[in-house]
Design a protein around this motif. Structure first.
Motif, PDB file in Angstrom:
ATOM      1  N   ALA A  69      -5.690 -70.947 -16.756  1.00 19.35           N
ATOM      2  CA  ALA A  69      -6.675 -71.046 -17.551  1.00 19.35           C
ATOM      3  C   ALA A  69      -6.638 -71.752 -18.875  1.00 19.35           C
ATOM      4  N   ARG A  70      -5.567 -71.205 -19.648  1.00 19.50           N
ATOM      5  CA  ARG A  70      -5.182 -71.938 -20.540  1.00 19.50           C
ATOM      6  C   ARG A  70      -4.979 -73.329 -20.618  1.00 19.50           C
ATOM      7  N   LYS A  71      -4.332 -73.823 -19.613  1.00 18.93           N
ATOM      8  CA  LYS A  71      -4.082 -75.430 -19.357  1.00 18.93           C
ATOM      9  C   LYS A  71      -5.430 -76.146 -19.318  1.00 18.93           C
ATOM     10  N   LEU A  72      -6.244 -75.181 -18.436  1.00 26.87           N
ATOM     11  CA  LEU A  72      -7.652 -76.068 -18.201  1.00 26.87           C
ATOM     12  C   LEU A  72      -8.839 -75.879 -19.415  1.00 26.87           C
ATOM     13  N   GLY A  73      -8.539 -74.828 -19.976  1.00 26.19           N
ATOM     14  CA  GLY A  73      -9.717 -74.436 -20.888  1.00 26.19           C
ATOM     15  C   GLY A  73      -9.522 -74.803 -22.245  1.00 26.19           C
ATOM     16  N   GLN A  74      -8.349 -75.315 -22.869  1.00 28.37           N
ATOM     17  CA  GLN A  74      -7.811 -75.620 -24.176  1.00 28.37           C
ATOM     18  C   GLN A  74      -7.154 -76.906 -23.966  1.00 28.37           C
ATOM     19  N   PRO A  94      -4.206 -79.097 -23.901  1.00 28.61           N
ATOM     20  CA  PRO A  94      -3.031 -78.938 -23.071  1.00 28.61           C
ATOM     21  C   PRO A  94      -2.065 -78.533 -24.150  1.00 28.61           C
ATOM     22  N   HIS A  95      -1.042 -77.748 -23.984  1.00 31.34           N
ATOM     23  CA  HIS A  95       0.139 -77.365 -24.786  1.00 31.34           C
ATOM     24  C   HIS A  95       1.555 -77.207 -23.786  1.00 31.34           C
ATOM     25  N   ARG A  96       2.467 -77.823 -24.171  1.00 30.88           N
ATOM     26  CA  ARG A  96       3.659 -77.542 -23.441  1.00 30.88           C
ATOM     27  C   ARG A  96       4.035 -76.283 -22.977  1.00 30.88           C
ATOM     28  N   ASP A  97       4.050 -75.421 -23.717  1.00 33.63           N
ATOM     29  CA  ASP A  97       4.486 -73.828 -23.760  1.00 33.63           C
ATOM     30  C   ASP A  97       3.654 -73.294 -22.596  1.00 33.63           C
ATOM     31  N   ASN A  98       2.454 -73.671 -22.258  1.00 37.19           N
ATOM     32  CA  ASN A  98       1.574 -73.068 -21.360  1.00 37.19           C
ATOM     33  C   ASN A  98       2.221 -73.477 -19.726  1.00 37.19           C
ATOM     34  N   TYR A  99       2.648 -74.611 -19.847  1.00 37.09           N
ATOM     35  CA  TYR A  99       3.315 -75.267 -18.786  1.00 37.09           C
ATOM     36  C   TYR A  99       4.752 -74.506 -18.273  1.00 37.09           C
ATOM     37  N   ARG A 100       5.390 -74.358 -19.474  1.00 34.77           N
ATOM     38  CA  ARG A 100       6.830 -73.959 -19.520  1.00 34.77           C
ATOM     39  C   ARG A 100       6.462 -72.347 -19.035  1.00 34.77           C
ATOM     40  N   ASP A 101       5.720 -71.606 -19.772  1.00 36.10           N
ATOM     41  CA  ASP A 101       5.616 -70.167 -19.192  1.00 36.10           C
ATOM     42  C   ASP A 101       5.154 -70.269 -17.878  1.00 36.10           C
ATOM     43  N   ALA A 102       4.468 -70.771 -17.367  1.00 34.02           N
ATOM     44  CA  ALA A 102       3.815 -70.844 -16.062  1.00 34.02           C
ATOM     45  C   ALA A 102       5.046 -71.110 -15.088  1.00 34.02           C
ATOM     46  N   ALA A 103       5.849 -71.912 -15.145  1.00 32.76           N
ATOM     47  CA  ALA A 103       7.126 -71.978 -14.410  1.00 32.76           C
ATOM     48  C   ALA A 103       7.955 -70.993 -14.658  1.00 32.76           C
ATOM     49  N   GLY A 104       8.128 -70.298 -15.652  1.00 32.56           N
ATOM     50  CA  GLY A 104       9.121 -69.271 -15.598  1.00 32.56           C
ATOM     51  C   GLY A 104       8.113 -68.209 -14.907  1.00 32.56           C
TER      52      GLY A 104
END
Length: 112
Positions: free
Chosen positions: A81-86, A88-98
């Motif tokens: 939701a953060r990736k699509l609603g804001q 984009p920030h790299r940390d959202n992708y990193r955290d999702a991968a984690g």
């Protein structure tokens, strides 16, 4: 230069990282920084699942019993939701991968 999408590759986008860098970052966060701060993910997501279950049971007026895997999947959805609603920030992708790694490596074993 405008960014143009050609199949799976963006032309004109700045390529500042090597393929796999994000996965390396996610591994460092999951096995180091966050593990030191939050402890074992099984314990954290078991506790989170309990809190979510209590909240949803009260809110919906029906018994809800979420599992730790449900809780980690909800964390993944939160990052989505953060990736699509804001912006984009790299940390959202990193955290999702984690979170995906935690789900695959720790939570699937618990529920199988």
């Amino acid at each position: 230069m405008d960014r143009v999408f050609y199949g799976p590759v963006w032309r004109g986008a700045a390529m500042t990282h090597s393929l796999g860098d994000l996965l390396d970052e996610a591994k460092q966060v999951v096995t180091g920084e966050r593990l030191d701060i939050h402890g074992d993910p099984e314990n954290s997501f078991t506790l989170i699942a309990g809190y979510y279950s209590a909240f949803l049971s009260h809110r919906l007026g029906i018994p809800v019993a979420l599992t730790p895997l449900d809780a980690v999947n909800m964390a993944i959805l939160f990052k989505q939701a953060r990736k699509l609603g804001q912006t984009p920030h790299r940390d959202n992708y990193r955290d999702a991968a984690g979170y995906e790694a935690i789900a695959a490596d720790r939570m699937l074993e618990v529920e199988e």
